[in-house]
Design a protein around this motif. Structure first.
Motif, PDB file in Angstrom:
ATOM      1  N   HIS A  88      -4.491  -0.191  -5.762  1.00  0.00           N
ATOM      2  CA  HIS A  88      -3.806  -0.910  -4.693  1.00  0.00           C
ATOM      3  C   HIS A  88      -2.568  -1.668  -5.191  1.00  0.00           C
ATOM      4  N   HIS A  93       1.500  -0.292  -4.514  1.00  0.00           N
ATOM      5  CA  HIS A  93       2.564  -1.244  -4.118  1.00  0.00           C
ATOM      6  C   HIS A  93       3.533  -1.604  -5.226  1.00  0.00           C
ATOM      7  N   HIS A 125      -2.551   5.181   1.233  1.00  0.00           N
ATOM      8  CA  HIS A 125      -2.340   3.758   1.494  1.00  0.00           C
ATOM      9  C   HIS A 125      -0.875   3.463   1.844  1.00  0.00           C
ATOM     10  N   HIS A 129       0.491   1.603   5.330  1.00  0.00           N
ATOM     11  CA  HIS A 129       1.432   0.484   5.472  1.00  0.00           C
ATOM     12  C   HIS A 129       2.657   0.872   6.284  1.00  0.00           C
ATOM     13  N   HIS A 269      -0.886  -9.710   3.420  1.00  0.00           N
ATOM     14  CA  HIS A 269      -0.562  -8.530   2.623  1.00  0.00           C
ATOM     15  C   HIS A 269       0.294  -7.524   3.405  1.00  0.00           C
TER      16      HIS A 269
HETATM   17 ZN    ZN Z   1      -1.757  -2.494   0.648  1.00  0.00          ZN
END
Ligand code: ZN
Ligand code: ST9
Ligand code: ZN
Length: 333
Positions: A88, A93, A125, A129, A269
């Protein structure tokens, strides 16, 4: 440490044009519920896993040695950190940078959690987002909370997800030899780290029965970590605080911070996805942050990104609520 001072929307990598397109996609996905193509192989595998996990839970409560209980907790914590700190915050990110030994460590503990290889996890992921709650979000809450929690792993993926996801730049992931090693050796790695070692160590070191070790430390612990992770997609898009962005479905929630080693600040987040802390509330539960900070102290981690206070305040004023933020921080610590 790098402080992000630009406008929150830009840190979120959305331009106004993107936002308009995303709103349209969200409306479209509400109007036309997609058809669901069940993957029966996954339904049977997850059903079998859950039966094994229930047997494991019974044994954990009534039959396992105390050392095995501690072992289950340790494995959940390590595997979770491989997901939160590795897949993650580092790889999906890029919220901090890590040297080779740290990346190897994170990849190995990530394999304890068996949640698809990190490249696939980070790709899905990033889609979540960028296209939250549209058909290009793998676990869109528009398709219901069960779908967001685990239903999305029981059906074929939406065509929009494959089309939009193919536009993402994943070159950073493919360029990392640690991730390529994990991808090439994924089945042996999860065989060893998710199932074999969790079973072998209690038998060898404190004489636990092999069956109890397998059901508790492999099957129950694996299932528990899965549900803790899936709760971020369901509970953390459902019940909780929204001080940073009232329009988003994501929320801050204390209980998901507990189960998911500090990932419960999901409204924060989604608003500031490049912040390595992922949350402002309940810092004492953010064990993943502690792991990253220890890595920094050891010289294995550098360039941790945080968000400047003035950016957070501006964001709350424009899109959330400063009073709600103050109240939440007071209540949750
Ligand atoms: Zn995330
Ligand atoms: C698991 C993952 O549980 C959990 C992730 C949770 C995420 C949480 C996120 C929020 C949390 C953040 C904080 C972390 C907190 C952690 C807390 C810890 C306590 N883009 O997939 P296929 C294309 S895994 C672009 O087969 P199907 C691509 O060409 C559990 N393209 O689709 C692909 O080929 P390839 C264990 C995409 O056939 C091709 O489609 N694992 C994308 O529709 C085929 O892909 C399982 O149970 C994309 N995003 O099948 C496995 N996606 O990959 C479950 C696909 O070769 N998965 N393409 O390039 C499956 O069986 C299947 O994926 C399926 C869909 C049946 C769901
Ligand atoms: Zn989310």
């Amino acid at each position: 440490m790098t402080q992000i001072k630009v406008d929150a929307l830009i840190t979120n990598q959305f331009l106004a044009a993107d936002l308009r397109e995303i709103r349209q996609m969200q409306e479209e996905s509400k109007r036309k519920p997609p058809k669901t193509e069940i993957v029966w192989r996954n339904v049977f595998l997850f059903a079998a896993l859950h039966i094994g996990a229930l047997i494991g839970l019974y044994q954990l409560v009534l039959q396992a040695k105390w050392a095995t209980v501690g072992w289950v907790f340790l494995l959940h914590t390590l595997g979770s950190m491989g997901v939160t700190g590795g897949a993650h915050r580092l790889w999906a990110h890029r919220s901090y940078k890590a040297r080779f030994p740290m990346r190897v460590f994170l990849m190995l503990i990530n394999s304890i959690a068996f949640q698809n290889d990190i490249i696939e996890w980070a790709r899905d992921h990033r889609c979540h987002h960028k296209w939250t709650d549209t058909d290009a979000d793998p676990h869109s809450t528009n398709r219901g909370m069960f779908f967001a929690h685990m239903g999305w792993l029981l059906v074929k993926k939406h065509e929009q997800l494959k089309v939009q996801g193919a536009k993402l730049d994943l070159s950073d992931l493919y360029a990392d030899r640690v991730l390529m090693f994990q991808r090439r050796n994924y089945l042996p790695l999860v065989g060893i780290f998710c199932f074999a070692l969790p079973t072998f160590i209690p038998v060898y070191f404190w004489g636990e029965s092999a069956l109890i070790a397998f059901y508790t430390a492999a099957l129950f612990r694996y299932t528990f970590t899965l549900h803790a992770t899936w709760c971020i997609n369901s509970v953390s898009h459902w019940i909780g605080w929204q001080p940073y962005d009232h329009q988003a479905s994501s929320v801050d929630n204390l209980w998901t911070s507990v189960a998911a080693v500090g990932e419960g600040g999901h409204n924060y987040h989604h608003t500031f996805p490049q912040d390595y802390r992922t949350s402002e509330h309940a810092e004492f539960l953010n064990w993943t942050r502690v792991l990253i900070d220890v890595g920094a102290t050891l010289g294995l981690v550098y360039d941790r990104k945080t968000t400047a206070e003035e950016v957070i305040e501006r964001q709350c004023k424009k899109f959330g609520c400063a009073e709600e933020r103050a109240k939440m921080l007071q209540k949750l610590g």
